[in-house]
Design a protein around this motif. Structure first.
Motif, short mmCIF file in Angstrom:
data_model
loop_
_atom_site.label_atom_id
_atom_site.label_comp_id
_atom_site.label_asym_id
_atom_site.label_seq_id
_atom_site.Cartn_x
_atom_site.Cartn_y
_atom_site.Cartn_z
N ALA A 97 0.85 -1.19 0.00
CA ALA A 97 0.00 0.00 0.00
C ALA A 97 0.88 1.23 0.00
CB ALA A 97 -0.93 0.02 1.21
N MET A 98 0.35 2.34 -0.55
CA MET A 98 1.08 3.60 -0.51
C MET A 98 0.08 4.75 -0.48
SD MET A 98 0.72 5.53 -3.48
CE MET A 98 2.23 6.47 -3.44
N THR A 99 0.53 5.86 0.09
CA THR A 99 -0.26 7.08 0.08
C THR A 99 0.65 8.25 -0.31
OG1 THR A 99 0.12 7.33 2.47
CG2 THR A 99 -2.00 6.39 1.78
N ALA A 100 0.04 9.25 -0.94
CA ALA A 100 0.73 10.49 -1.26
C ALA A 100 0.05 11.60 -0.47
CB ALA A 100 0.63 10.78 -2.76
N SER A 101 0.84 12.37 0.25
CA SER A 101 0.29 13.36 1.18
C SER A 101 0.81 14.75 0.88
CB SER A 101 0.65 12.99 2.62
OG SER A 101 0.24 11.68 2.95
N SER A 102 0.00 15.74 1.27
CA SER A 102 0.45 17.13 1.28
C SER A 102 0.22 17.67 2.69
CB SER A 102 -0.31 17.96 0.25
OG SER A 102 -1.70 17.98 0.55
N ARG A 103 0.87 18.78 2.99
CA ARG A 103 0.84 19.29 4.35
C ARG A 103 0.57 20.80 4.35
NH1 ARG A 103 3.99 17.57 9.23
NH2 ARG A 103 4.04 19.35 10.66
N THR A 104 -0.28 21.24 5.27
CA THR A 104 -0.49 22.65 5.52
C THR A 104 -0.19 22.90 7.00
OG1 THR A 104 -2.83 22.53 6.17
CG2 THR A 104 -2.37 22.62 3.82
N SER A 105 -0.46 24.10 7.45
CA SER A 105 -0.16 24.44 8.84
C SER A 105 -1.03 23.68 9.83
CB SER A 105 -0.33 25.94 9.06
OG SER A 105 -1.68 26.34 8.76
N ASP A 106 -2.18 23.16 9.39
CA ASP A 106 -3.08 22.52 10.35
C ASP A 106 -3.50 21.11 9.98
OD1 ASP A 106 -4.77 23.02 8.21
OD2 ASP A 106 -6.41 23.82 9.43
N ARG A 107 -2.94 20.54 8.89
CA ARG A 107 -3.42 19.21 8.51
C ARG A 107 -2.44 18.48 7.60
NH1 ARG A 107 -8.97 20.51 6.10
NH2 ARG A 107 -8.74 22.19 7.61
N LEU A 108 -2.57 17.15 7.60
CA LEU A 108 -1.95 16.31 6.57
C LEU A 108 -3.08 15.83 5.68
CD1 LEU A 108 0.96 15.17 5.98
CD2 LEU A 108 0.07 13.00 6.81
N ILE A 109 -2.88 15.93 4.37
CA ILE A 109 -3.92 15.62 3.41
C ILE A 109 -3.51 14.42 2.58
CG2 ILE A 109 -5.31 16.49 1.49
CD1 ILE A 109 -4.48 19.34 2.47
N CYS A 110 -4.37 13.41 2.49
CA CYS A 110 -4.12 12.28 1.61
C CYS A 110 -4.56 12.68 0.20
CB CYS A 110 -4.89 11.05 2.07
SG CYS A 110 -4.66 9.63 0.97
N GLU A 111 -3.59 12.96 -0.66
CA GLU A 111 -3.90 13.38 -2.02
C GLU A 111 -4.36 12.20 -2.88
OE1 GLU A 111 -4.10 16.34 -3.12
OE2 GLU A 111 -3.12 17.51 -1.56
N PHE A 112 -3.69 11.07 -2.74
CA PHE A 112 -4.11 9.85 -3.43
C PHE A 112 -3.37 8.67 -2.82
CE2 PHE A 112 -0.79 11.84 -6.15
CZ PHE A 112 0.18 10.86 -6.12
N GLY A 113 -3.75 7.48 -3.22
CA GLY A 113 -3.12 6.28 -2.70
C GLY A 113 -3.60 5.05 -3.45
#
Length: 406
Positions: free
Chosen positions: A280-296
């Motif tokens: 399994a894999m996930t691609a994430s992005s980050r802001t000041s208040d969250r981690l976002i799962c962009e796709f996986g």
């Protein structure tokens, strides 16, 4: 929306459109060359924005896809305070100005100086479509999709333009009380039990490793595996593969490789290996208040008695809480595996503004299509039926639910 790498005819901004009698207060429409992208980066560093408007994203998309791209910059007293990067693509019969990345860009909030925004009001943003129409007379429609309603405590100023609700909501996990408090909820005990059970199964299968890509070679290996896994999933579900184009794949390789030099990384990849094989894999992005799962994605031959995708999400969410971030965001798309974690729903919005007579007709069609999609997705029974029809007509088999964000 058309997400193929459909190139528009050559478009070059031919003017600077002033929004007042003061030339120092202007909307500048400029080609996305190195100098303009440098100014965009400066605004982004000073201001607030979401991941798909991060300079690494914008510069990477321009480098990888060579779009007909331009940047609209707002200035006050010759001081840049807002910027939005757009590309012109051919969608159906029209030339459309859209956010860079097309369908891959979600939760959009363009770079802006929040102190200026607090006093600016809606008037400057209402002038944007006319400025684009004057500077790029061949563009028929302005389409800004999946706009976040707010970011960093500020409302999205682009919602001053005519907008409708996006068909896809965004789902997130509230971690403000920490991971242990979240797991104290009614389904927390079941999640812990399942996680321990999967861990034992993985150990028996040769051990497991959850890791984050820390080198260019690891980025390439994870993304190459993802593109293969996702292609198989899309075929089975009868969904067009939005990652198929070489330009798109090249973009994501650049995006995650360039992010390695940042701290914290704005974009990152997580993988789960079991017995030495990626499951399994996930691609994430980050802001000041969250981690976002962009796709996986998960391996197509996932063992029926274990859930590597669920296991990886558990670890990602736990790590997000340990880093002090109050939200883990699954991004757009409403899927059962997301509902099993999430307790926050966010509605995104689409801005569709016609810039020509042809654009008016196309805008009416897009709004009607969005309304139809929203109605279908708001009815679980109809949505299940629509997905079944899609699988039977375009796909190979039902398969297992994939780890995807849209």
């Amino acid at each position: 929306m058309v997400d193929a790498m459909a190139k528009a005819d050559s478009f070059a901004p031919n003017a600077v459109a002033s929004r007042s009698g003061n030339p120092a207060d202007a909307i500048a429409i400029s080609p996305a060359n190195a100098d303009v992208l440098g100014k965009y980066r400066a605004i982004a560093i000073r201001g607030i924005h979401t991941p798909a408007q991060h300079p690494v994203w914008i510069e990477g998309w321009v480098e990888a896809t060579a779009p007909q791209a331009f940047v609209a910059t707002f200035s006050e007293n010759r001081h840049p305070v807002f910027a939005i990067a757009l590309e012109v693509v051919k969608t159906g019969p029209c030339h459309t100005a859209r956010l860079l990345g097309g369908r891959h860009a979600n939760g959009n909030f363009a770079p802006v100086d929040p102190s200026w925004l607090a006093a600016a009001g809606e008037k400057p943003f209402r002038a944007l479509p006319a400025a684009i129409a004057r500077s790029l007379p061949g563009v028929d429609i302005l389409a800004l999709e999946r706009l976040a309603p707010a970011h960093g405590g500020c409302p999205n100023p682009l919602l001053a333009l005519p907008h409708t609700r996006s068909p896809n909501i965004s789902l997130a996990v509230d971690l403000s009380g920490g991971f242990e408090q979240y797991m104290a909820r009614p389904n927390g005990k079941r999640k812990r039990k399942k996680h321990r059970s999967d861990e034992r199964k993985f150990e028996a299968a040769g051990g497991f490793r959850r890791y984050e890509a820390g080198s260019e070679s690891e980025v390439k290996a994870l993304l190459d595996a993802f593109f293969e896994m996702k292609a198989a999933r899309f075929r089975k579900a009868g969904i067009p593969n939005v990652f198929a184009e070489p330009e798109v794949q090249n973009f994501f390789r650049r995006l995650f490789t360039k992010s390695l030099s940042h701290s914290p990384k704005p974009f990152s990849l997580q993988g789960l290996e079991v017995g030495g094989s990626l499951r399994a894999m996930t691609a994430s992005s980050r802001t000041s208040d969250r981690l976002i799962c962009e796709f996986g994605a998960i391996a197509d031959d996932e063992p029926s008695n274990a859930s590597p995708g669920e296991f990886l999400f558990y670890e990602n969410i736990r790590e997000t809480a340990e880093q002090g971030l109050p939200l883990y965001d699954f991004s757009v798309g409403d899927e059962p595996y997301k509902r099993g974690w999430c307790d926050i729903e966010t509605v995104h919005y689409d801005v569709i503004v016609p810039l020509s007579m042809k654009g008016r007709l196309y805008a009416a069609w897009l709004r009607m299509l969005a309304t139809l999609k929203l109605g279908v997705k708001n009815s679980p029974m109809i949505w299940r039926f629509a997905k079944a029809i899609r699988r039977r007509t375009l796909g190979q088999s039902e398969g297992k639910p994939s780890v995807e964000s849209d």
